[in-house]
Design an enzyme around this catalytic site. Structure first.
Site, short mmCIF file in Angstrom:
data_model
loop_
_atom_site.label_atom_id
_atom_site.label_comp_id
_atom_site.label_asym_id
_atom_site.label_seq_id
_atom_site.Cartn_x
_atom_site.Cartn_y
_atom_site.Cartn_z
N LEU A 282 55.76 40.73 75.33
CA LEU A 282 54.94 40.92 76.90
C LEU A 282 54.20 42.50 76.09
O LEU A 282 52.96 42.12 77.21
CB LEU A 282 55.33 40.22 78.08
CG LEU A 282 55.91 38.65 77.50
CD1 LEU A 282 56.89 38.26 79.06
CD2 LEU A 282 54.39 37.65 77.30
N GLY B 244 56.08 50.06 76.27
CA GLY B 244 56.03 51.46 76.79
C GLY B 244 57.37 52.42 76.53
O GLY B 244 57.88 51.96 75.59
N ASP C 239 56.39 53.89 92.89
CA ASP C 239 54.70 53.48 92.40
C ASP C 239 54.18 52.23 92.32
O ASP C 239 53.89 51.54 91.18
CB ASP C 239 55.88 53.84 90.56
CG ASP C 239 55.16 53.90 89.45
OD1 ASP C 239 53.93 54.52 89.72
OD2 ASP C 239 54.97 53.38 88.24
#
Length: 258
Positions: A75, A78, A176
């Protein structure tokens, strides 16, 4: 998998890491007769940056298994690791699995504890925790984008506020909040990625000092509160500032600060 099995996996994993990559296959064949345990160890070695079969982690896991889970595809990737789409055949459920790029990190443990403490329709659920991975609710949706009609923006904004309120009541500050961490589904929004969460009142192991040292800047620059930018203490109000920036972008289609 039982706690005893996980301990055995960890023992084999560390023993294999101490050996040269070209000798690990033979070592595992001799030391591990259980195919399920061996697959788990191999999947961890694949994530260590020096995989047992000398293939990238994505190639090693995609199309295979991770513990009891059948990996269906990638998917996203990072710096912290890779997110896979997977299936849990035990309950015939599609899940998302976040695999750490290193052994289970402080950030992953922080995220696991944060999400496990929450049960809210607009926060992504945590189903399971592996030795170096988190099994999350698989959410079909798209990242939040503006501009949106005012009525739609307000509907989603109220859902976001409700999710933040639930987190703040548990002593969890997201830190975040940004459109990329908010998926829009048919039923509304889902808040993702509590990897930078600040958790008040939950016992955690010492965090990586390079990440959490005093004065460190955590978050995404365009959506940070002033205290985050200055490396100061954060609280629930920091998330509310970021929420304001997200709402601005929902209404205008552009960032409040460039």
């Amino acid at each position: 998998m039982t706690p005893e099995s996980w301990r055995r996996v960890e023992e084999l994993y560390h023993s294999a890491l101490e050996r040269a990559p070209e000798t690990r296959v033979a070592f595992l064949e001799e030391a591990c007769s259980d195919p399920d345990l061996r697959r788990e160890v191999e999947s961890l070695l694949a994530q260590s940056g020096d995989g047992v079969l000398d293939h990238p982690a994505v190639e090693s896991i995609a199309g295979g298994r991770l513990g009891p889970y059948e990996i269906l595809g990638v998917l996203g990737q990072g710096g912290m690791g890779t997110v896979y789409k997977a299936r849990d055949p035990r309950v015939d459920r599609t899940v998302a699995i976040k695999v750490s790029s290193a052994q289970f990190s402080g950030r992953f443990e922080r995220e696991a504890r944060a999400v496990a403490a929450l049960n809210h329709p607009h926060i992504c659920m945590l189903y399971d925790v592996g030795l170096n991975y988190l099994v999350m609710e698989y959410v079909e949706g798209k990242p939040l984008h503006g501009p949106l009609p005012v009525e739609e923006a307000l509907r989603l904004a109220l859902q976001l506020l409700d999710a933040l309120d639930a987190a703040h009541r548990k002593g969890i500050v997201h830190r975040d909040l940004k459109p990329a961490n908010i998926l829009v589904t048919k039923s509304g929004v889902k808040v993702l990625d509590f990897g930078l969460a600040k958790i008040v009142g939950l016992a955690l192991p010492p965090a990586n000092p390079t990440v959490t040292q005093k004065g460190a800047i955590l978050g995404t620059l365009h959506y940070m509160s002033p205290e985050q930018v200055q490396g100061l203490e954060t609280d629930a109000r920091s998330d509310l500032f970021s929420f304001g920036l997200v709402l601005y972008e929902m209404l205008t289609g552009r960032r409040a600060f460039q």
